[in-house]
Design a protein around this motif. Structure first.
Motif, PDB file in Angstrom:
ATOM      1  N   THR A  35     102.865  33.082  34.925  1.00 51.86           N
ATOM      2  CA  THR A  35     101.828  32.967  33.896  1.00 51.86           C
ATOM      3  C   THR A  35     100.610  33.814  34.306  1.00 51.86           C
ATOM      4  O   THR A  35     100.384  34.065  35.485  1.00 51.86           O
ATOM      5  CB  THR A  35     101.395  31.502  33.649  1.00 51.86           C
ATOM      6  OG1 THR A  35     100.638  31.034  34.755  1.00 51.86           O
ATOM      7  CG2 THR A  35     102.599  30.598  33.398  1.00 51.86           C
ATOM      8  N   GLY A  36      99.870  34.239  33.290  1.00 44.17           N
ATOM      9  CA  GLY A  36      98.776  35.178  33.563  1.00 44.17           C
ATOM     10  C   GLY A  36      99.348  36.488  34.080  1.00 44.17           C
ATOM     11  O   GLY A  36      98.734  37.199  34.875  1.00 44.17           O
ATOM     12  N   GLY A  39      97.548  40.054  34.026  1.00 43.05           N
ATOM     13  CA  GLY A  39      96.286  40.230  34.731  1.00 43.05           C
ATOM     14  C   GLY A  39      96.511  40.880  36.085  1.00 43.05           C
ATOM     15  O   GLY A  39      97.634  41.294  36.424  1.00 43.05           O
ATOM     16  N   GLY A  42      98.691  38.473  38.550  1.00 43.54           N
ATOM     17  CA  GLY A  42      99.971  38.175  37.909  1.00 43.54           C
ATOM     18  C   GLY A  42     100.864  39.393  37.804  1.00 43.54           C
ATOM     19  O   GLY A  42     102.077  39.320  38.059  1.00 43.54           O
ATOM     20  N   ASP A  60     101.921  35.430  29.059  1.00 47.31           N
ATOM     21  CA  ASP A  60     100.478  35.688  28.975  1.00 47.31           C
ATOM     22  C   ASP A  60     100.078  35.646  27.501  1.00 47.31           C
ATOM     23  O   ASP A  60     100.924  35.654  26.602  1.00 47.31           O
ATOM     24  CB  ASP A  60     100.146  37.065  29.574  1.00 47.31           C
ATOM     25  CG  ASP A  60      98.700  37.198  30.020  1.00 47.31           C
ATOM     26  OD1 ASP A  60      98.445  37.248  31.249  1.00 47.31           O
ATOM     27  OD2 ASP A  60      97.798  37.245  29.151  1.00 47.31           O
ATOM     28  N   ASN A 112      99.715  31.024  37.408  1.00 49.30           N
ATOM     29  CA  ASN A 112      98.644  31.907  37.844  1.00 49.30           C
ATOM     30  C   ASN A 112      97.578  32.156  36.781  1.00 49.30           C
ATOM     31  O   ASN A 112      96.497  32.639  37.096  1.00 49.30           O
ATOM     32  CB  ASN A 112      99.311  33.236  38.272  1.00 49.30           C
ATOM     33  CG  ASN A 112      98.330  34.327  38.512  1.00 49.30           C
ATOM     34  OD1 ASN A 112      97.644  34.337  39.517  1.00 49.30           O
ATOM     35  ND2 ASN A 112      98.244  35.269  37.565  1.00 49.30           N
ATOM     36  N   ALA A 113      97.850  31.821  35.512  1.00 50.00           N
ATOM     37  CA  ALA A 113      96.864  32.093  34.453  1.00 50.00           C
ATOM     38  C   ALA A 113      95.554  31.400  34.793  1.00 50.00           C
ATOM     39  O   ALA A 113      95.533  30.245  35.233  1.00 50.00           O
ATOM     40  CB  ALA A 113      97.388  31.608  33.103  1.00 50.00           C
ATOM     41  N   THR A 136      92.417  25.726  31.077  1.00 53.81           N
ATOM     42  CA  THR A 136      93.241  26.853  31.536  1.00 53.81           C
ATOM     43  C   THR A 136      93.641  26.684  33.000  1.00 53.81           C
ATOM     44  O   THR A 136      94.830  26.746  33.350  1.00 53.81           O
ATOM     45  CB  THR A 136      92.462  28.184  31.383  1.00 53.81           C
ATOM     46  OG1 THR A 136      91.905  28.253  30.068  1.00 53.81           O
ATOM     47  CG2 THR A 136      93.375  29.376  31.622  1.00 53.81           C
ATOM     48  N   ASN A 137      92.659  26.473  33.863  1.00 52.39           N
ATOM     49  CA  ASN A 137      92.903  26.558  35.311  1.00 52.39           C
ATOM     50  C   ASN A 137      93.511  25.287  35.893  1.00 52.39           C
ATOM     51  O   ASN A 137      94.115  25.339  36.965  1.00 52.39           O
ATOM     52  CB  ASN A 137      91.586  26.859  36.042  1.00 52.39           C
ATOM     53  CG  ASN A 137      90.978  28.200  35.651  1.00 52.39           C
ATOM     54  OD1 ASN A 137      91.461  28.875  34.745  1.00 52.39           O
ATOM     55  ND2 ASN A 137      89.907  28.582  36.309  1.00 52.39           N
TER      56      ASN A 137
END
Ligand SMILES: NC(=O)c1ccc[n+]([C@@H]2O[C@H](COP(=O)([O-])OP(=O)(O)OC[C@H]3O[C@@H](n4cnc5c(N)ncnc54)[C@H](O)[C@@H]3O)[C@@H](O)[C@H]2O)c1
Length: 274
Positions: A35-36, A39, A42, A60, A112-113, A136-137
């Motif tokens: 995920t993410g 970026g 990621g 993503d 990882n997002a 999100t985190n």
């Protein structure tokens, strides 16, 4: 601040965007979900997982960047993109179901997002900002693990790596919401490691120091002196590259780390020992 170095660790023909796999590729035939994935960290993680033989599913919000990254990684033989919003449990559930439908199972997940903003003192933090960072985190990691654990139990095991931060174990002024969310990621990591080790699922966190990614470029552009201040906090004398975090992720995800679970691996240029 650029993405240079993102693919420094890729074997094979970078110009052509292809990935060379060898019979010895340690993650050969593994199905990985990141995920993410478009970026800084990621994309480097996805590239390193693909280099080591995994079929990588890139998740993503950014579908354009996702399509470009699939091409860079050598196309559908190596990578697939799914548009996923980790703040929406239905979106995450649907994506993990789709991974299992297309590839038969899930072996590796890199959750990882994340988002980070120039914050304010804790009492001045706007509620919308708190909500977005936690959604999100922290909640995003929970929603992802919830779906991934079901798929991994069905496959007989797996390895989950969550992206924490040096702010998972230390606070930084003006980053209260982010610090709280990243502390929570370690709690989720330990809880899941405890509950699912018997199912063959290892769950670990990587704690990056400050890394040269678009997230940090944004902070540097909005907070005067940020880059100089954080660089001086790294005894190694510089901030890190996404590829340096990707190597830690790949190691935790691989069988080389078969006795490691519930751990937080600092990849921080010494930030936490200073
Ligand atoms: N860069 C650093 O210095 C640093 C340090 C420690 C930890 N981290 C963590 O590493 C992770 C990656 O950060 P980065 O620096 O590569 O940032 P980045 O901004 O380059 O990448 C973050 C990615 O997450 C995606 N994303 C954001 N919200 C999403 C959502 N709701 N659903 C799906 N995807 C979403 C973005 O589209 C982006 O591609 C984050 O969890 C961040 O907190 C970064």
């Amino acid at each position: 601040m650029t993405r240079r170095g993102l693919y420094d660790n890729l074997a094979g023909d970078e110009q052509g965007g292809s990935v060379t796999r060898t019979p010895a590729s340690p993650l050969r035939d593994r199905i990985a979900f990141v995920t993410g994935a478009t970026g800084g960290i990621g994309a480097a993680s996805a590239a390193a997982l693909a280099r080591d033989g995994a079929q990588v599913v890139l998740a993503d919000l950014d579908a354009d960047a996702g399509g470009r990254l699939v091409e860079q990684l050598g196309g559908a033989a190596h990578a697939t993109f799914l548009r996923v919003d980790v703040t929406d449990p239905a979106s995450v559930d649907g994506a993990v179901d789709e991974v299992v439908r297309r590839f038969g199972r899930l072996d590796i997940a890199h959750n990882n997002a994340g988002v980070q903003f120039a914050e304010t003192l804790l009492a001045d933090t706007p509620l919308e900002q708190w909500d977005r960072i936690i959604a999100t985190n922290l909640s995003g990691v929970f929603y992802s693990m919830r779906a991934e654990i079901v798929a991994m139990r069905a496959a007989g095991g797996g390895s989950i790596v969550n992206t924490g931060s040096v702010l998972s174990v230390r606070a930084m002024k003006l980053h209260g919401a982010y610090t709280a969310a990243k502390h929570g990621v370690i709690g989720l990591t330990k809880a899941a490691a405890l509950e699912y080790s018997a199912d063959g699922i290892r769950v670990n966190a990587v704690l990056p120091g400050v890394i040269d990614t678009p997230m940090v470029a944004h902070l540097a552009a909005t907070l005067p002196g940020y880059l100089e201040e954080v660089t001086s906090g790294h005894p190694i004398g510089r901030i890190g590259t996404p590829a340096e975090i990707a190597e830690a992720v790949v190691w935790l995800a691989s069988d080389a780390a078969s006795f490691v679970t519930g751990a937080s691996l600092e990849a921080d240029g010494g930030f936490l020992v200073a």
